[in-house]
Design an enzyme around this catalytic site. Structure first.
Site, PDB file in Angstrom:
ATOM      1  N   ASP A  13      33.820 -42.680  48.878  1.00  0.00           N
ATOM      2  CA  ASP A  13      33.579 -41.287  49.265  1.00  0.00           C
ATOM      3  C   ASP A  13      32.097 -40.949  49.399  1.00  0.00           C
ATOM      4  O   ASP A  13      31.673 -39.820  49.136  1.00  0.00           O
ATOM      5  CB  ASP A  13      34.249 -40.326  48.254  1.00  0.00           C
ATOM      6  CG  ASP A  13      35.732 -40.590  48.131  1.00  0.00           C
ATOM      7  OD1 ASP A  13      36.342 -40.971  49.146  1.00  0.00           O
ATOM      8  OD2 ASP A  13      36.271 -40.422  47.022  1.00  0.00           O
ATOM      9  N   LYS A  16      30.962 -42.462  54.298  1.00  0.00           N
ATOM     10  CA  LYS A  16      31.036 -43.561  55.278  1.00  0.00           C
ATOM     11  C   LYS A  16      31.563 -43.057  56.617  1.00  0.00           C
ATOM     12  O   LYS A  16      31.072 -43.445  57.674  1.00  0.00           O
ATOM     13  CB  LYS A  16      31.972 -44.674  54.756  1.00  0.00           C
ATOM     14  CG  LYS A  16      31.458 -45.344  53.494  1.00  0.00           C
ATOM     15  CD  LYS A  16      32.441 -46.379  52.978  1.00  0.00           C
ATOM     16  CE  LYS A  16      33.732 -45.787  52.469  1.00  0.00           C
ATOM     17  NZ  LYS A  16      33.606 -44.946  51.283  1.00  0.00           N
ATOM     18  N   GLY A  40      39.951 -42.327  52.693  1.00  0.00           N
ATOM     19  CA  GLY A  40      39.967 -41.036  53.381  1.00  0.00           C
ATOM     20  C   GLY A  40      38.563 -40.794  53.895  1.00  0.00           C
ATOM     21  O   GLY A  40      37.650 -40.569  53.107  1.00  0.00           O
ATOM     22  N   HIS A  41      38.373 -40.907  55.200  1.00  0.00           N
ATOM     23  CA  HIS A  41      37.035 -40.801  55.784  1.00  0.00           C
ATOM     24  C   HIS A  41      36.955 -39.530  56.619  1.00  0.00           C
ATOM     25  O   HIS A  41      37.711 -39.353  57.570  1.00  0.00           O
ATOM     26  CB  HIS A  41      36.731 -42.039  56.633  1.00  0.00           C
ATOM     27  CG  HIS A  41      36.701 -43.314  55.826  1.00  0.00           C
ATOM     28  ND1 HIS A  41      36.509 -44.539  56.381  1.00  0.00           N
ATOM     29  CD2 HIS A  41      36.816 -43.523  54.495  1.00  0.00           C
ATOM     30  CE1 HIS A  41      36.519 -45.463  55.423  1.00  0.00           C
ATOM     31  NE2 HIS A  41      36.714 -44.862  54.271  1.00  0.00           N
ATOM     32  N   GLN A 221      36.375 -47.803  50.690  1.00  0.00           N
ATOM     33  CA  GLN A 221      36.080 -47.797  49.247  1.00  0.00           C
ATOM     34  C   GLN A 221      34.583 -48.026  49.024  1.00  0.00           C
ATOM     35  O   GLN A 221      33.797 -47.606  49.859  1.00  0.00           O
ATOM     36  CB  GLN A 221      36.933 -48.842  48.512  1.00  0.00           C
ATOM     37  CG  GLN A 221      38.428 -48.507  48.452  1.00  0.00           C
ATOM     38  CD  GLN A 221      39.193 -48.811  49.717  1.00  0.00           C
ATOM     39  OE1 GLN A 221      39.112 -49.907  50.237  1.00  0.00           O
ATOM     40  NE2 GLN A 221      39.933 -47.849  50.209  1.00  0.00           N
TER      41      GLN A 221
HETATM   42  P1  GDP Z   1      34.029 -41.545  52.836  1.00  0.00           P
HETATM   43  O1  GDP Z   1      35.311 -41.903  52.180  1.00  0.00           O
HETATM   44  O2  GDP Z   1      32.899 -42.397  52.368  1.00  0.00           O
HETATM   45  O3  GDP Z   1      34.112 -41.502  54.327  1.00  0.00           O
HETATM   46  O4  GDP Z   1      33.686 -40.062  52.348  1.00  0.00           O
HETATM   47  P2  GDP Z   1      34.715 -38.820  52.258  1.00  0.00           P
HETATM   48  O5  GDP Z   1      34.973 -38.319  53.606  1.00  0.00           O
HETATM   49  O6  GDP Z   1      35.881 -39.175  51.405  1.00  0.00           O
HETATM   50  O7  GDP Z   1      33.852 -37.806  51.401  1.00  0.00           O
HETATM   51  C1  GDP Z   1      32.596 -37.384  51.819  1.00  0.00           C
HETATM   52  C2  GDP Z   1      32.625 -35.845  51.941  1.00  0.00           C
HETATM   53  O8  GDP Z   1      31.298 -35.368  52.029  1.00  0.00           O
HETATM   54  C3  GDP Z   1      33.328 -35.357  53.178  1.00  0.00           C
HETATM   55  O9  GDP Z   1      33.899 -34.110  52.896  1.00  0.00           O
HETATM   56  C4  GDP Z   1      32.183 -35.196  54.187  1.00  0.00           C
HETATM   57  O10 GDP Z   1      32.467 -34.239  55.201  1.00  0.00           O
HETATM   58  C5  GDP Z   1      31.084 -34.713  53.282  1.00  0.00           C
HETATM   59  N1  GDP Z   1      29.720 -35.082  53.670  1.00  0.00           N
HETATM   60  C6  GDP Z   1      29.266 -36.232  54.250  1.00  0.00           C
HETATM   61  N2  GDP Z   1      27.913 -36.217  54.329  1.00  0.00           N
HETATM   62  C7  GDP Z   1      27.509 -35.050  53.789  1.00  0.00           C
HETATM   63  C8  GDP Z   1      26.219 -34.463  53.544  1.00  0.00           C
HETATM   64  O11 GDP Z   1      25.174 -35.035  53.818  1.00  0.00           O
HETATM   65  N3  GDP Z   1      26.196 -33.233  52.935  1.00  0.00           N
HETATM   66  C9  GDP Z   1      27.336 -32.589  52.577  1.00  0.00           C
HETATM   67  N4  GDP Z   1      27.217 -31.417  51.983  1.00  0.00           N
HETATM   68  N5  GDP Z   1      28.563 -33.097  52.802  1.00  0.00           N
HETATM   69  C10 GDP Z   1      28.642 -34.320  53.381  1.00  0.00           C
HETATM   70  P1  IMO Z   2      37.168 -44.260  50.638  1.00  0.00           P
HETATM   71  O1  IMO Z   2      37.245 -45.316  51.717  1.00  0.00           O
HETATM   72  C1  IMO Z   2      37.364 -43.332  46.403  1.00  0.00           C
HETATM   73  C2  IMO Z   2      40.016 -45.801  43.936  1.00  0.00           C
HETATM   74  C3  IMO Z   2      41.175 -45.075  43.321  1.00  0.00           C
HETATM   75  C4  IMO Z   2      41.339 -45.869  42.027  1.00  0.00           C
HETATM   76  C5  IMO Z   2      41.043 -47.299  42.506  1.00  0.00           C
HETATM   77  C6  IMO Z   2      42.284 -48.111  42.826  1.00  0.00           C
HETATM   78  O2  IMO Z   2      37.637 -42.922  51.068  1.00  0.00           O
HETATM   79  O3  IMO Z   2      35.820 -44.270  50.009  1.00  0.00           O
HETATM   80  P2  IMO Z   2      43.941 -48.064  44.919  1.00  0.00           P
HETATM   81  O4  IMO Z   2      44.814 -46.977  45.435  1.00  0.00           O
HETATM   82  O5  IMO Z   2      42.956 -48.575  45.904  1.00  0.00           O
HETATM   83  O6  IMO Z   2      44.712 -49.194  44.271  1.00  0.00           O
HETATM   84  O7  IMO Z   2      43.118 -47.361  43.708  1.00  0.00           O
HETATM   85  O8  IMO Z   2      40.235 -47.176  43.658  1.00  0.00           O
HETATM   86  N1  IMO Z   2      39.886 -45.666  45.411  1.00  0.00           N
HETATM   87  C7  IMO Z   2      39.014 -44.868  46.016  1.00  0.00           C
HETATM   88  N2  IMO Z   2      38.131 -43.970  45.510  1.00  0.00           N
HETATM   89  N3  IMO Z   2      37.418 -43.532  47.728  1.00  0.00           N
HETATM   90  C8  IMO Z   2      38.270 -44.443  48.253  1.00  0.00           C
HETATM   91  O9  IMO Z   2      38.273 -44.750  49.573  1.00  0.00           O
HETATM   92  C9  IMO Z   2      39.152 -45.121  47.391  1.00  0.00           C
HETATM   93  N4  IMO Z   2      40.128 -46.038  47.570  1.00  0.00           N
HETATM   94  C10 IMO Z   2      40.565 -46.368  46.347  1.00  0.00           C
HETATM   95  O10 IMO Z   2      40.877 -43.728  43.073  1.00  0.00           O
HETATM   96  O11 IMO Z   2      40.322 -45.518  41.126  1.00  0.00           O
HETATM   97 MG    MG Z   3      36.850 -41.039  51.112  1.00  0.00          MG
END
Ligand code: GDP
Ligand code: IMO
Ligand code: MG
Length: 425
Positions: A13, A16, A40-41, A221
């Protein structure tokens, strides 16, 4: 520079999705190479949000090919829904989607088994998407692959073999036995609906590279969730590092030209496991609030804490990172000072390496350095040099302590809230 791997540098999270979407502007092909719908991206363009779980985050760029690579474990229901959502938004209009025939399939009993284990205690806090059990089946050499969905007799034999073994285990957890016909029929129907996208993904990616096209590998991840090098056993079941890009996309490691790690300007984690810089207090709640730190897949509140340099240095090593992209710098705005963990102490001694054992990591004492905070606008300013001086000093200090270059700095969820400091492609 035709090939670039983007990986998470923390516990996932990190942003990415946003960064991959940005780099996908210059990419001909974007490849997911590991994990599944545990990811979840989030992509935000002009205030519109799209969260991808399986389809690569290059999907917003018309004509860019999206590949679900060999190393993935694919939830067919989620995939079919996601394709439909993309189509409804006018995306993938030219069917620029390729699903690896070698990728593994998550079946309903994988999720049931995982949920039962998580309920039983010693929980890892997984996303309950069936990831662990699907990779177990793969390693045990009895997994169902996407290509098997076009071979009804083989598929049925595999499901029978799997259930023969899993039935007693499910019964042990008080779970009813799944109906073989229902499992097979659903898988065949879903397989049929994606069949036109299925192919030999590794060969496609390799050909693209040979033709000099830009290929972007999208990690899921993060480094600290890597099966081998993360905070085992509080990890996911795949290789999340850049090495996984080669294995999971079906190309050789010599084909990778650059690795950029995505790191938040602070740290978050979802699920269980040690987290040395975690803030259990109002400061953590304030970061969660300011950063909107709720899971993009499960909606769970993310655990929040300060930036952790020893963990980042470990992530740099196991990924061979050329540099980092620092995201969510805006979230730290308004703090009087910003603490950063620069070293771990365990039993009175400073550690040279990130601990291999989760219990050791849970016992470390973080040593903090405190940086001056900043106020004022970070979004909407013209150039990087227009950011508050203390914000730029923070970025420089992080880069210096981690020992890598900074490729970009992100100050908001939208594509436009980004400062590129060096070209990645
Ligand atoms: P990922 O799994 O690495 O793709 O990240 P996620 O989408 O799960 O979580 C990142 C969250 O931060 C999302 O809600 C993005 O829209 C948000 N986000 C990404 N870059 C920035 C930033 O520079 N500032 C803020 N405030 N939010 C951001
Ligand atoms: P993105 O790509 C954050 C974490 C879960 C748990 C561990 C194992 O959005 O960054 P799993 O379901 O993979 O067997 O869970 O890994 N986890 C993540 N945490 N972002 C993710 O994906 C994750 N994918 C798995 O919360 O701790
Ligand atoms: Mg994510």
């Amino acid at each position: 520079m035709p090939s670039l791997v983007v990986v998470g540098a923390q516990w996932g999270d990190e942003g990415k999705g946003k960064v991959v979407d940005l780099y996908a502007e210059s990419a001909d092909v974007v490849v997911r190479y590991g994990g599944g719908a545990n990811a979840g991206h989030t992509l935000v363009i002009g205030g519109q949000q799209l969260i991808t779980h399986l389809i690569p985050s290059g999907v917003l760029h018309a004509g860019t090919h999206c590949v679900l690579g060999d190393g993935m474990v694919i939830d067919l229901n989620t995939l079919v829904d996601e394709i439909a959502e993309c189509k409804a938004r006018g995306l993938l209009a030219g069917d620029e989607l390729l699903i690896a025939d070698r990728a593994h399939v998550i079946l309903p009993y994988h999720k049931r088994l995982e949920a039962a284990r998580e309920r039983r205690g010693g929980a890892i806090g997984t996303t309950l998407r069936g990831i662990g059990p699907a990779y177990e089946a793969k390693a045990a050499r009895r997994g169902v692959r996407v290509g098997d969905l076009a071979r009804p007799a083989k598929l049925r034999a595999l499901v029978e073999q799997n259930l023969d073994e899993l039935r007693p285990l499910l019964a042990h957890y008080g779970e009813p036995a799944p109906d073989i016909d229902a499992v097979v029929d659903e898988a065949l129907a879903l397989g049929e609906s994606i069949s036109r996208y299925v192919g030999v993904a590794g060969a496609f990616v390799d050909r693209a590279l040979a033709d000099g096209r830009n290929v972007l590998f999208e990690g899921a991840q993060g480094a600290l969730l890597d099966l081998d090098h993360g905070t085992y056993p509080y990890v996911t079941s795949s290789t999340t590092t850049a090495a996984g890009a080669a294995a999971g996309a079906g190309i050789g490691p010599t084909r990778i030209d650059r690795v950029v790690g995505i790191a938040k300007a602070y740290t978050t984690r979802v699920g269980g496991g040690p987290f040395p810089t975690e803030l259990d207090d109002e400061a953590g709640a304030a970061l969660r609030q300011a950063g909107g730190e709720y899971g993009a897949t499960t909606g769970r509140p993310r655990r929040c804490g300060w930036l952790d340099i020893p963990a980042l240095r470990h992530a740099v090593r196991i990924n061979g990172m050329d540099g980092i992209a620092l995201t969510k710098l805006d979230v730290l705005c308004g703090l009087p000072e910003v603490p950063v963990c620069v070293a771990y102490e365990l039993d009175g001694r400073e550690l040279d390496e990130f601990p291999s054992d989760a219990e050791d990591l849970a016992r470390v004492t973080p040593r903090y350095e405190r940086f001056a905070g900043w106020t004022g606008a970070t979004r909407g300013v013209g150039s990087y040099d227009d950011l508050p001086a203390a914000a730029r000093a923070y970025v420089a200090a992080v880069a210096q302590r981690v020992g890598v270059d900074v490729y970009l700095v992100s100050v908001g969820p939208d594509r436009h809230d980004t400062f590129t400091l060096r070209d990645a492609f």
